[in-house]
Design a protein around this motif. Structure first.
Motif, PDB file in Angstrom:
ATOM      1  N   PRO A 230     -15.227  66.958 -11.618  1.00  0.00           N
ATOM      2  CA  PRO A 230     -14.083  66.119 -11.976  1.00  0.00           C
ATOM      3  C   PRO A 230     -12.759  66.775 -11.618  1.00  0.00           C
ATOM      4  CG  PRO A 230     -15.697  66.166 -13.743  1.00  0.00           C
ATOM      5  CD  PRO A 230     -16.129  67.193 -12.733  1.00  0.00           C
ATOM      6  N   LEU A 231     -11.818  65.938 -11.171  1.00  0.00           N
ATOM      7  CA  LEU A 231     -10.457  66.385 -10.853  1.00  0.00           C
ATOM      8  C   LEU A 231     -10.436  67.534  -9.858  1.00  0.00           C
ATOM      9  CD1 LEU A 231      -8.704  66.097 -14.317  1.00  0.00           C
ATOM     10  CD2 LEU A 231      -8.504  64.593 -12.346  1.00  0.00           C
ATOM     11  N   GLN A 232     -11.275  67.440  -8.831  1.00  0.00           N
ATOM     12  CA  GLN A 232     -11.249  68.438  -7.770  1.00  0.00           C
ATOM     13  C   GLN A 232      -9.936  68.316  -7.015  1.00  0.00           C
ATOM     14  OE1 GLN A 232     -14.900  68.915  -5.737  1.00  0.00           O
ATOM     15  NE2 GLN A 232     -13.942  69.372  -3.789  1.00  0.00           N
ATOM     16  N   GLY A 233      -9.448  69.406  -6.469  1.00  0.00           N
ATOM     17  CA  GLY A 233      -8.151  69.424  -5.816  1.00  0.00           C
ATOM     18  C   GLY A 233      -8.135  68.657  -4.513  1.00  0.00           C
ATOM     19  N   ARG A 266     -10.080  49.348  -9.075  1.00  0.00           N
ATOM     20  CA  ARG A 266      -9.123  48.244  -8.954  1.00  0.00           C
ATOM     21  C   ARG A 266      -7.833  48.583  -9.686  1.00  0.00           C
ATOM     22  NH1 ARG A 266      -9.026  42.456  -8.347  1.00  0.00           N
ATOM     23  NH2 ARG A 266      -7.307  41.584  -9.544  1.00  0.00           N
ATOM     24  N   ASP A 267      -7.973  49.153 -10.875  1.00  0.00           N
ATOM     25  CA  ASP A 267      -6.793  49.493 -11.659  1.00  0.00           C
ATOM     26  C   ASP A 267      -5.931  50.516 -10.913  1.00  0.00           C
ATOM     27  OD1 ASP A 267      -5.308  49.495 -14.323  1.00  0.00           O
ATOM     28  OD2 ASP A 267      -5.808  51.623 -14.118  1.00  0.00           O
ATOM     29  N   GLU A 322     -14.704  56.985 -11.903  1.00  0.00           N
ATOM     30  CA  GLU A 322     -14.913  57.088 -13.337  1.00  0.00           C
ATOM     31  C   GLU A 322     -15.344  58.503 -13.723  1.00  0.00           C
ATOM     32  OE1 GLU A 322     -17.451  55.006 -16.993  1.00  0.00           O
ATOM     33  OE2 GLU A 322     -17.805  54.376 -14.909  1.00  0.00           O
ATOM     34  N   TYR A 323     -16.203  59.099 -12.899  1.00  0.00           N
ATOM     35  CA  TYR A 323     -16.687  60.462 -13.181  1.00  0.00           C
ATOM     36  C   TYR A 323     -15.571  61.489 -13.027  1.00  0.00           C
ATOM     37  CZ  TYR A 323     -18.980  64.914 -12.142  1.00  0.00           C
ATOM     38  OH  TYR A 323     -19.337  66.232 -12.105  1.00  0.00           O
ATOM     39  N   MET A 324     -14.841  61.416 -11.915  1.00  0.00           N
ATOM     40  CA  MET A 324     -13.816  62.424 -11.641  1.00  0.00           C
ATOM     41  C   MET A 324     -12.630  62.316 -12.595  1.00  0.00           C
ATOM     42  SD  MET A 324     -13.936  62.386  -7.450  1.00  0.00           S
ATOM     43  CE  MET A 324     -12.815  63.772  -7.249  1.00  0.00           C
ATOM     44  N   SER A 325     -12.391  61.108 -13.109  1.00  0.00           N
ATOM     45  CA  SER A 325     -11.284  60.925 -14.059  1.00  0.00           C
ATOM     46  C   SER A 325     -11.725  61.163 -15.496  1.00  0.00           C
ATOM     47  CB  SER A 325     -10.720  59.508 -13.933  1.00  0.00           C
ATOM     48  OG  SER A 325     -11.678  58.554 -14.364  1.00  0.00           O
ATOM     49  N   LYS A 326     -13.007  61.479 -15.685  1.00  0.00           N
ATOM     50  CA  LYS A 326     -13.573  61.669 -17.021  1.00  0.00           C
ATOM     51  C   LYS A 326     -13.349  60.440 -17.903  1.00  0.00           C
ATOM     52  CE  LYS A 326     -12.808  66.677 -16.887  1.00  0.00           C
ATOM     53  NZ  LYS A 326     -12.195  67.845 -17.565  1.00  0.00           N
ATOM     54  N   GLY A 327     -13.343  59.266 -17.254  1.00  0.00           N
ATOM     55  CA  GLY A 327     -13.187  58.033 -18.009  1.00  0.00           C
ATOM     56  C   GLY A 327     -11.765  57.748 -18.444  1.00  0.00           C
ATOM     57  N   GLN A 328     -10.786  58.523 -17.949  1.00  0.00           N
ATOM     58  CA  GLN A 328      -9.387  58.321 -18.327  1.00  0.00           C
ATOM     59  C   GLN A 328      -8.668  57.535 -17.234  1.00  0.00           C
ATOM     60  OE1 GLN A 328      -8.287  59.397 -21.382  1.00  0.00           O
ATOM     61  NE2 GLN A 328     -10.437  59.984 -21.671  1.00  0.00           N
ATOM     62  N   GLN A 329      -8.362  56.277 -17.472  1.00  0.00           N
ATOM     63  CA  GLN A 329      -7.769  55.435 -16.440  1.00  0.00           C
ATOM     64  C   GLN A 329      -6.429  55.964 -15.956  1.00  0.00           C
ATOM     65  OE1 GLN A 329      -7.782  51.417 -18.033  1.00  0.00           O
ATOM     66  NE2 GLN A 329      -9.561  50.934 -16.798  1.00  0.00           N
ATOM     67  N   VAL A 332      -6.701  58.025 -12.766  1.00  0.00           N
ATOM     68  CA  VAL A 332      -7.244  57.430 -11.547  1.00  0.00           C
ATOM     69  C   VAL A 332      -6.235  57.524 -10.411  1.00  0.00           C
ATOM     70  CG1 VAL A 332      -8.027  55.281 -10.494  1.00  0.00           C
ATOM     71  CG2 VAL A 332      -8.813  55.906 -12.783  1.00  0.00           C
ATOM     72  N   LEU A 333      -4.981  57.222 -10.691  1.00  0.00           N
ATOM     73  CA  LEU A 333      -3.960  57.252  -9.652  1.00  0.00           C
ATOM     74  C   LEU A 333      -3.813  58.652  -9.084  1.00  0.00           C
ATOM     75  CD1 LEU A 333      -2.032  55.316  -8.257  1.00  0.00           C
ATOM     76  CD2 LEU A 333      -0.276  55.936  -9.922  1.00  0.00           C
TER      77      LEU A 333
END
Length: 569
Positions: A230-233, A266-267, A322-329, A332-333
């Motif tokens: 998650p959140l790889q650079g 989409r979001d 969803e995985y990389m953002s740990k479910g935090q919308q 996502v951006l």
């Protein structure tokens, strides 16, 4: 630019959707052609999008549209539609050639100037023979068409339809571009069919690679690679994004249109405001889509097959986001800004690949098959679920989520992954603990013939083995999976259930020996709980199947699916 877009109310979604040349039928095409800037709009569009319009409307209904296309677009049509892997598909080429011939000689020549000369020579060489004429020698004894300088005599030798097209092509070329005509005849006269096709293929391959289409085996690399955290650079883009190679805007538009309103991706796209970011993601989406189309061996014009390919892109990207953002919308951006789409796709696929790898390990550990059989012992829905995971591109069997469903689909959310992991946990317990219930076979999985004649040529299931063992135990034969006699079943149930034979009565009768054996042989409460979930379901199915047969006083073993019963000779 970013603030201007925001002030005007634009979003990433609207810009991606609005940038495509979207014409769905002949009526819309006719309305489009009435626009004074129609040609400019067509020539500014990527050739992949123009190709999809023609394929959507139909080549026969697009004859007024073809003259608006540019040289590069026409060459792109042939690249996309006239090859089957490394083989030139002459029939498809003839369809395009026939369409341009109907548009007139000048348009035929414009097509000829657009296509690789090696490809035209390859087509012509299959339909004509070129005779280089020596003025001091007699002409060949064959009907010939002559070049203006009478240097070459052309003998039409192909089949009727293709030969006619070859003649019409040469007539148009020599009328409007004699230098091209002589060049083609030289290539036909001196060239080799295999060499011409190979050179044309390599030219096509290089051009398509620039927009993401690659060799099938290279395309498969999209499914390979190390797991993504998650959140790889930031990661360098994996696809060519040359500014002079316009990527498809229609594929990204079709992709965006398929997203649901609750989708993380989409979001994130909705909240994109930077023109540069939107353009980068549009290009990356087109390249990624083209790569998946390469895996499926699908051309963009085959819209029925494009849809499932784009759905795979959508679902793995959504899962990866969803995985990389740990479910935090809100994150996502940030991910869309810092990671290329291939990385996000791989993140989604790696989650499913982990499930597939685990399923294979469970199978290799033994316990899910008889020694001499390849069929799995699992019952529905676990059987379909496990088989779906072990496909080359794994799919989720919806029956594990809803007993009323019997179809497969892509994995879409982390909830799908988590539920599937739980089902695998349960299958692993079943495969490891089931055989412990049979004292003489704790370390040796039986063969089909060890079970008895009841299995015959049928596939054997855990359900049958367990229910048969329970019935044998009630018959004082031990907890054994040996096939039963119909008469023994009838005598037992009449004695044990003298008052009535109902489903609940049978369940209570059959569950006793199973519970005793589980309590003796299975050590942990957690494992016993998992086994109870399976065993309760299987015994209920057996009771439901047996009850009406027992009330009727007759059992036909051919119609018993939950017990192993010997068939009479």
């Amino acid at each position: 630019m970013s603030s201007q877009l925001e002030d005007r109310g634009f979003s990433g979604l609207s810009l991606i959707l609005g940038g495509a040349l979207r014409i769905q039928n002949k009526s819309e095409l006719e309305q489009f052609l009435e626009q004074p800037k129609a040609q400019g709009l067509v020539r500014s569009a990527p050739y992949q999008d123009v190709f999809m319009v023609i394929k959507t409307v139909g080549l026969a209904d697009s004859l007024e549209f073809l003259p608006l296309t540019s040289r590069d677009q026409r060459r792109g049509f042939i690249d996309l539609d006239c090859w089957r892997k490394d083989n030139f598909h002459v029939h498809s080429f003839m369809e395009w050639l026939a369409a341009f011939i109907q548009c007139g000689s000048e348009e035929t020549v414009r097509l000829a100037r657009s296509v690789d000369p090696e490809l035209l020579a390859y087509f012509l060489k299959q339909n004509i023979q070129v005779h280089e004429i020596d003025p001091e020698e007699p002409a060949p004894d064959a009907p010939l068409a002559w070049t203006p300088d009478r240097r070459f005599g052309i003998e039409i030798s192909g089949e009727e339809e293709s030969a006619t097209m070859a003649r019409l092509l040469l007539d148009a070329v020599f009328r409007f571009d004699p230098s091209l005509g002589y060049d083609l005849l030289d290539r036909v006269h001196w060239g080799n069919l295999v060499a011409l096709e190979e050179e044309a293929y390599q030219n096509k391959r290089r051009r398509l690679e620039e927009i993401g289409f690659v060799d099938y085996y290279e395309a498969l690399e999209i499914y390979c690679g190390s797991p993504v955290t998650p959140l790889q650079g930031p990661i360098s883009p994996a696809f060519s994004e040359r500014e002079d190679i316009p990527g498809s805007r229609m594929l990204p538009a079709l992709f965006v249109a398929s997203l649901s309103h609750t989708d993380y991706l989409r979001d994130g796209l909705q909240r994109l405001k930077s023109h540069e970011a939107i353009e980068r993601i549009t290009r990356s989406l087109a390249a990624l889509s083209n790569r998946i189309l390469s895996v499926y061996s699908v051309t963009p014009g085959d819209l029925e097959k494009v849809k499932p390919a784009l759905e795979e892109v959508r679902d793995f990207l959504s899962l990866g986001i969803e995985y990389m953002s740990k479910g935090q919308q809100l994150q996502v951006l940030e991910i869309l800004d810092s990671c290329d789409l291939q990385t996000i796709f791989k993140a989604g696929f790696s989650l499913v690949a982990d499930l597939q790898s685990r399923a294979n390990k469970i199978l290799q550990a033994g316990g899910l098959q008889l020694q001499d059989r390849s069929e799995l012992l699992l019952d529905s829905p676990e059987l379909e679920f496990f088989s779906g995971l072990r496909r080359q591109r794994p799919l989720l069997f919806e029956g594990v989520q809803d007993c009323h469903r019997s179809s497969y689909r892509n994995f879409r959310t982390l909830a799908d992954i988590q539920q599937s992991a739980l089902v695998l946990d349960q299958i692993e317990v079943l495969s490891a603990q089931f055989w412990r219930l049979f004292p003489y076979h704790q370390k040796l999985i039986p063969r089909a013939k060890d079970i008895g004649s009841g299995c015959g040529n049928r596939e054997v299931r855990f359900c049958q083995l367990l229910n048969t063992a329970s019935m044998n135990s009630l018959l004082s034969r031990g907890f054994s999976y040996q096939a039963l006699d119909v008469r023994a079943i009838l005598d037992l149930t009449r004695t044990a259930l003298a008052s009535s034979i109902e489903k609940m009565d049978l369940e209570n009768l059959l569950i006793g020996p199973v519970e005793q054996q589980v309590s003796r042989q299975v050590e942990t409460a957690e494992d016993r709980k998992v086994l109870a979930m399976y065993f309760t379901r299987w015994i209920s199915r057996c009771a439901e199947e047996l009850a009406p047969l027992l009330r009727a006083g007759e059992i036909d073993p051919r119609f018993l699916s939950t017990l192993l019963v010997r068939c009479p000779l």
